[in-house]
Design an enzyme around this catalytic site. Structure first.
Site: not given
Ligand code: CA
Ligand code: ZLM
Ligand code: ZN
Length: 396
Positions: A184
């Site tokens: 992320h």
């Molecule tokens: Ca990513």
């Protein structure tokens, strides 16, 4: 050299400094800056440098680093002595702050130079876009998306992406950040949480209890509190192990085309983390260079000025193969590399690419253990639906 000629239409610039290659995070640390040597080697041996403007970048200055980071943090980074990584994780050195000196973010020799070189290359790339001297600017040494204002995180110390986007915002009204690293893009998302001039979109493996950094759920779209203009401008695409090229491309095109339509970005910052490839040491997706690079190709065809950043990628020869291929996509010469990306094991021309007694890796060796695909199509449809709903709140 295979006779790659000048680009038609797109001006591409390549931002690089050999100073970045020489740094070591430590013996068995997954992050290997020398993957940049392999990448640069492939790019030049295909003659791609003739089709780009090549810039030797400089280190970012202190003032440039503190355009995002706190002075306290940058001062500490600039003054702390290199330390051996503590073997005893439960007893970290009390002099160490800002999440530095653990096994993820060790204090290696030359750290400040490494960070400021990465930042300098990405910033130079952004400046070329601002000056309209480049349509696609390539900075494979950047993409360190986890670094926070006053904290190192996940192999990242200086967030070169945030620094580059801040530069883009001087000239461009809206910037779309896209992150195809398997992790992320939390640092970039957080930095622009309260801005409606930057939309962040991250595709990543999401498993809050077992996979770093544990953030980036589908429902996390930016704090909706007290008239925050940045609400709804963080898009997250949480995925499971084993996603295939076909699924990823399908999702990427649906998500990104809607974001572009609604948000109307004037520039794109694309983080091309190569740990989303099959066979990565840390990632467990099933993407081939074809699927990964199709994201670059899709963005290129939008005709919006773009920076390509590097990022993760822990099986060095796969990283080099992907980033070299994506450089070829940028200059519009990908067919020159197509036959060498994955050469079929029994292809008669295979031995032409073997030399010095080095055998080409088999496809099995490149892909590693096959990952079971844990992404049912139903889940992917739900993601697209959720994104569509979020984007109803977004207007250019
Ligand atoms: Ca990513
Ligand atoms: N331990 N050595 C992605 C950043 C991922 C945090 C669990 C450390 C490793 C990993 C380091 C040699 C990007 C975590 C992991 C073991 C706490 C992560 C040193 C192996 C080694 O062999 C290793 C002694 C090390 C680190 C594995 N760390 C794998 N995954 C993540 C950070 C960065 O790709 O997104 C962008 C560049 N960290 O899971 C622990 C919780 C530290
Ligand atoms: Zn990563």
């Amino acid at each position: 050299e295979l006779g790659i000629t000048a680009p038609k239409g797109y001006d591409v610039s390549f931002h690089y400094n050999v100073q970045m290659e020489k740094h070591h995070f430590g013996q068995t640390h997954p992050m290997k800056p020398w993957r940049l040597v392999l990448t640069k080697g492939l790019v030049t041996s295909y003659g791609m440098h003739h089709a780009m403007k090549n810039y030797t970048t400089r280190a970012a200055t202190y003032d440039e680093l503190v355009s995002f980071h706190s002075q306290d943090y940058v001062n500490f980074l600039g003054s702390v002595a290199p330390q051996p990584t503590p073997l005893d994780v439960d007893n970290p050195n009390p002099d160490l702050r800002f999440n530095l000196g653990g096994s993820d973010c060790p204090l290696f020799e030359g750290l400040y130079d490494y960070c400021s070189q990465s930042g300098g290359a990405s910033l130079d790339a952004a400046r070329k876009l601002c000056a309209k001297q480049s349509d696609i600017a390539v900075a494979w040494g950047g993409g360190l998306h986890h670094a926070k204002r006053s904290e190192a995180s996940g192999f990242c110390y200086i967030n070169d992406i945030v620094i580059a986007i801040l530069q883009l915002l001087r000239v461009h009204k809206r910037v779309l950040y896209i992150d195809i690293d398997v992790h992320h893009g939390d640092g970039v998302e957080e930095a622009f949480f309260s801005s409606d001039r930057v939309m962040t979109v991250s595709f990543h493996k999401y498993d809050p209890h077992t996979f770093f950094p544990g953030t980036g759920a589908l429902e996390d779209n930016g704090p909706k509190s007290e008239h925050n203009p940045g609400a709804h401008h963080a898009i997250n695409v949480p995925l499971n192990d084993g996603i295939t090229d076909e699924q990823y491309q399908w999702l990427f095109e649906r998500v990104i085309s809607q974001c572009v339509q609604k948000f109307q970005p004037e520039a794109i910052a694309l983080q091309c983390g190569a740990d989303s490839l099959a066979g990565d040491r840390l990632g467990k997706f099933n993407l081939l260079v074809q699927g990964h690079s199709s994201c670059v190709d899709f963005c290129k065809k939008l005709g919006i000025p773009m920076i390509l950043f590097g990022g993760g990628g822990y099986t060095p020869r796969n990283v080099a193969r992907a980033w070299a291929y994506e450089t070829a996509v940028a200059i519009g010469q990908e067919e020159k590399m197509a036959s060498t990306v994955y050469i079929p094991d029994h292809a008669p021309y295979r031995q032409r690419f073997e030399y010095d007694g080095h055998l080409l890796p088999s496809i099995e060796q490149i892909l590693g253990e096959p990952r079971q695909n844990r992404n049912p199509q139903k889940k992917l449809l739900e993601i697209v639906q959720h994104v569509t709903e979020q984007l109803r709140f977004v207007a250019a």
